[in-house]
Design a protein around this motif. Structure first.
Motif, PDB file in Angstrom:
ATOM      1  N   GLU A 201       0.774  -1.368  -0.026  1.00 19.53           N
ATOM      2  CA  GLU A 201       0.011   0.074   0.064  1.00 19.53           C
ATOM      3  C   GLU A 201       0.874   1.353   0.068  1.00 19.53           C
ATOM      4  O   GLU A 201       0.854   2.106  -1.196  1.00 19.53           O
ATOM      5  N   LEU A 202       1.646   1.507   0.978  1.00 16.31           N
ATOM      6  CA  LEU A 202       2.169   2.888   1.333  1.00 16.31           C
ATOM      7  C   LEU A 202       3.229   3.325   0.260  1.00 16.31           C
ATOM      8  O   LEU A 202       3.189   4.387  -0.277  1.00 16.31           O
ATOM      9  N   GLY A 203       3.981   2.323  -0.167  1.00 16.95           N
ATOM     10  CA  GLY A 203       5.115   2.634  -1.019  1.00 16.95           C
ATOM     11  C   GLY A 203       4.685   3.377  -2.409  1.00 16.95           C
ATOM     12  O   GLY A 203       4.898   4.274  -2.683  1.00 16.95           O
ATOM     13  N   ILE A 204       3.435   2.740  -2.891  1.00 17.59           N
ATOM     14  CA  ILE A 204       2.989   3.204  -4.201  1.00 17.59           C
ATOM     15  C   ILE A 204       2.050   4.344  -4.001  1.00 17.59           C
ATOM     16  O   ILE A 204       2.021   5.158  -4.897  1.00 17.59           O
ATOM     17  N   LEU A 205       1.272   4.207  -2.991  1.00 13.31           N
ATOM     18  CA  LEU A 205       0.451   5.288  -2.888  1.00 13.31           C
ATOM     19  C   LEU A 205       1.061   6.741  -2.695  1.00 13.31           C
ATOM     20  O   LEU A 205       0.596   7.333  -3.065  1.00 13.31           O
ATOM     21  N   GLY A 304       1.180  -4.309  -5.097  1.00 12.00           N
ATOM     22  CA  GLY A 304       1.591  -2.734  -5.078  1.00 12.00           C
ATOM     23  C   GLY A 304       1.827  -2.154  -6.499  1.00 12.00           C
ATOM     24  O   GLY A 304       1.215  -0.944  -6.703  1.00 12.00           O
ATOM     25  N   LEU A 305       2.666  -2.797  -7.186  1.00 12.50           N
ATOM     26  CA  LEU A 305       3.139  -2.270  -8.423  1.00 12.50           C
ATOM     27  C   LEU A 305       1.954  -2.194  -9.616  1.00 12.50           C
ATOM     28  O   LEU A 305       2.119  -1.409 -10.600  1.00 12.50           O
ATOM     29  N   SER A 306       0.904  -3.017  -9.380  1.00 11.01           N
ATOM     30  CA  SER A 306       0.064  -3.222 -10.463  1.00 11.01           C
ATOM     31  C   SER A 306      -1.041  -1.867 -10.410  1.00 11.01           C
ATOM     32  O   SER A 306      -1.472  -1.599 -11.422  1.00 11.01           O
ATOM     33  N   LYS A 307      -0.622  -1.380  -9.353  1.00 14.10           N
ATOM     34  CA  LYS A 307      -1.756   0.037  -9.226  1.00 14.10           C
ATOM     35  C   LYS A 307      -0.998   0.996 -10.180  1.00 14.10           C
ATOM     36  O   LYS A 307      -1.496   2.201 -10.475  1.00 14.10           O
ATOM     37  N   ALA A 308       0.390   1.118 -10.222  1.00 19.08           N
ATOM     38  CA  ALA A 308       1.134   2.333 -10.619  1.00 19.08           C
ATOM     39  C   ALA A 308       0.636   2.664 -12.124  1.00 19.08           C
ATOM     40  O   ALA A 308       0.535   3.982 -12.403  1.00 19.08           O
ATOM     41  N   PRO A 309       0.471   1.609 -13.205  1.00 17.52           N
ATOM     42  CA  PRO A 309      -0.080   2.177 -14.515  1.00 17.52           C
ATOM     43  C   PRO A 309      -1.338   3.056 -14.203  1.00 17.52           C
ATOM     44  O   PRO A 309      -1.464   4.113 -14.947  1.00 17.52           O
ATOM     45  N   VAL A 310      -2.264   2.664 -13.501  1.00 19.29           N
ATOM     46  CA  VAL A 310      -3.681   3.237 -13.269  1.00 19.29           C
ATOM     47  C   VAL A 310      -3.339   4.536 -12.765  1.00 19.29           C
ATOM     48  O   VAL A 310      -4.237   5.544 -13.231  1.00 19.29           O
ATOM     49  N   PHE A 346      -7.057  13.218  -4.875  1.00 19.05           N
ATOM     50  CA  PHE A 346      -8.373  12.592  -4.396  1.00 19.05           C
ATOM     51  C   PHE A 346      -8.454  11.386  -5.123  1.00 19.05           C
ATOM     52  O   PHE A 346      -9.057  10.325  -4.598  1.00 19.05           O
ATOM     53  N   ALA A 347      -8.300  11.714  -6.566  1.00 21.87           N
ATOM     54  CA  ALA A 347      -8.512  10.244  -7.373  1.00 21.87           C
ATOM     55  C   ALA A 347      -7.815   9.278  -7.080  1.00 21.87           C
ATOM     56  O   ALA A 347      -8.241   7.971  -7.154  1.00 21.87           O
ATOM     57  N   VAL A 348      -6.539   9.426  -6.880  1.00 19.90           N
ATOM     58  CA  VAL A 348      -5.530   8.381  -6.546  1.00 19.90           C
ATOM     59  C   VAL A 348      -6.053   7.762  -5.221  1.00 19.90           C
ATOM     60  O   VAL A 348      -5.922   6.370  -5.157  1.00 19.90           O
ATOM     61  N   ILE A 349      -6.374   8.296  -4.336  1.00 18.63           N
ATOM     62  CA  ILE A 349      -6.864   7.572  -3.055  1.00 18.63           C
ATOM     63  C   ILE A 349      -8.021   7.122  -3.108  1.00 18.63           C
ATOM     64  O   ILE A 349      -8.094   5.576  -2.666  1.00 18.63           O
ATOM     65  N   VAL A 350      -9.065   7.484  -3.944  1.00 19.33           N
ATOM     66  CA  VAL A 350     -10.191   6.726  -3.889  1.00 19.33           C
ATOM     67  C   VAL A 350      -9.660   5.369  -4.866  1.00 19.33           C
ATOM     68  O   VAL A 350     -10.750   4.319  -4.625  1.00 19.33           O
ATOM     69  N   VAL A 351      -9.183   5.492  -5.923  1.00 19.94           N
ATOM     70  CA  VAL A 351      -8.742   4.363  -6.775  1.00 19.94           C
ATOM     71  C   VAL A 351      -8.079   3.379  -5.755  1.00 19.94           C
ATOM     72  O   VAL A 351      -8.224   2.112  -6.042  1.00 19.94           O
ATOM     73  N   ASP A 352      -7.234   3.635  -5.290  1.00 16.54           N
ATOM     74  CA  ASP A 352      -6.396   2.948  -4.189  1.00 16.54           C
ATOM     75  C   ASP A 352      -7.304   2.168  -3.290  1.00 16.54           C
ATOM     76  O   ASP A 352      -7.119   0.749  -3.077  1.00 16.54           O
ATOM     77  N   ALA A 353      -8.417   2.751  -2.671  1.00 16.01           N
ATOM     78  CA  ALA A 353      -9.519   2.182  -2.050  1.00 16.01           C
ATOM     79  C   ALA A 353     -10.260   1.147  -2.717  1.00 16.01           C
ATOM     80  O   ALA A 353     -10.430   0.068  -2.176  1.00 16.01           O
TER      81      ALA A 353
END
Length: 364
Positions: A201-205, A304-310, A346-353
């Motif tokens: 979570e925290l690294g990529i977020l 974690g890394l799969s979230k990076a491109p999004v 805001f969008a990054v945090i929502v998508v991470d959730a």
């Protein structure tokens, strides 16, 4: 100039609240009005031979005060109508709604604004994908030099701040985890806490948030300044596609560099956690590495890394969209830059959730 030298005259006689004006009523003869003209109930104007806009403005003002205007010729009446239409009208304030009606109205406006914003973001995403397909089909149209430069700006130059922030986060996690786990004699599990928190979570977020604050503002400022200087219109005039020249290299550079920055953040966070575990709990680096490799699944790294491109797509599209929305003034540039940073974070945090819920449901 002939009127200046002729010394025009204005005749004014008052009786029983009626002021009769004769001769030339112009800007040059306004000073010849007697004081009684300001208190007269009616102005008799049939004797006027000449009337200009300055005198007409005075007459309209007296009319608004309640004085009657009589004896106007057709030409003079038309001039007064033009002056009335040219005068600024006071803003009429409508009675605002109160209570639950006001709340419903504001909620509806915000929902509509959010829907419009999402539609525009979807449009820019489509424009990016269309430009990407065109760049693949026609490599000569793709600007590799611009892509490399933006990779350097958004990726390489962000490494120090990302590494430092992640290192400090690892230190804080280790320190706080050690303080809590000491109470149960489970200090060794601080390694699992650090590894899962940072890798999953925290690294990529935190990396995405840093990049959103740093790069989204830069994208908006660069494109917005070009929009203010009409450089984008000049591109279209020259037959250049702004999507290929501006949007594609910037967003693609983020898609390429954000996973790399996420990997740098993971390594820095683990190093910071290992250092603090060594200092606070006496866990040697070799023990930390052994337990990390033995008990931490590679699935956490993949998640974690799969979230990076999004995240990169979200940040890049929002930044480019805000840049294209900039108007002709510097105030709009500042407003759109601030709005882009807030929306991106805001969008990054929502998508991470949403990602967290999805991976929990599928059991990863």
């Amino acid at each position: 100039m002939a009127s200046l030298s002729a010394d025009p005259k204005l005749g004014a006689t008052a009786s029983d609240g009626v002021m009769r004006l004769e001769g030339e009523f112009t800007v040059w003869t306004l000073g010849q009005l007697p004081p009684e003209a300001g208190t007269a109930h009616r102005l008799e104007l049939s004797g006027l031979k000449r009337l200009d806009t300055a005198a007409a403005w005075y007459l309209v003002g007296r009319e608004r005060e309640g004085a009657g205007l009589e004896g106007l010729t057709t030409a003079h009446a038309r001039l007064l109508d033009n002056v009335r239409q040219a005068l600024p009208q006071p803003d009429t304030e409508t009675a605002g709604r109160a209570g639950w009606r006001l709340m419903l109205e504001q909620t509806g406006r915000r929902v509509v604004a959010a829907v419009v914003f999402l539609r525009e973001i979807a449009e820019y995403l489509g424009r990016f994908l269309a430009a990407l397909v065109r760049g693949i089909r026609h490599p000569r149209d793709f600007r590799f030099t611009s892509l490399i430069w933006h990779c350097h700006e958004t990726g390489l130059r962000a490494v120090p701040i990302v590494a430092l922030m992640s290192f400090l986060i690892g230190v804080v996690l280790a320190f706080q985890g050690a303080a809590q786990l000491k109470q149960f004699g489970a200090e060794i599990f601080v390694i699992d806490l650090i590894a899962i928190s940072i890798l999953r979570e925290l690294g990529i977020l935190l990396t995405a948030i840093i990049v959103a604050g740093r790069t989204a503002s830069a994208l908006t400022a660069s494109i917005g300044s070009m929009k203010m200087n009409e450089e984008i219109d000049a591109m279209r005039t020259l037959g250049l596609d702004p999507d290929m020249v501006l949007i594609l290299p910037r967003v693609l550079a983020l898609v390429i560099t954000l996973p790399i920055l996420g990997l740098v953040a993971n390594i820095s966070g683990l190093v910071g956690g290992a250092l603090m575990s060594w200092i606070e709990l006496g866990i040697s680096p070799s023990l930390f590495r052994y337990r990390l490799l033995a008990d931490t699944s590679v699935d956490h790294v993949i998640v974690g890394l799969s979230k990076a491109p999004v995240f990169a797509l979200i940040i890049g599209i929002i930044g480019c969209h805000a840049g294209m929305k900039v108007g002709k003034d510097a105030e709009s540039l500042g407003a759109e830059t601030s709005r882009a940073v807030v929306n991106a974070i805001f969008a990054v945090i929502v998508v991470d959730a949403l990602f967290s819920i999805f991976f929990a449901e599928v059991g990863i």
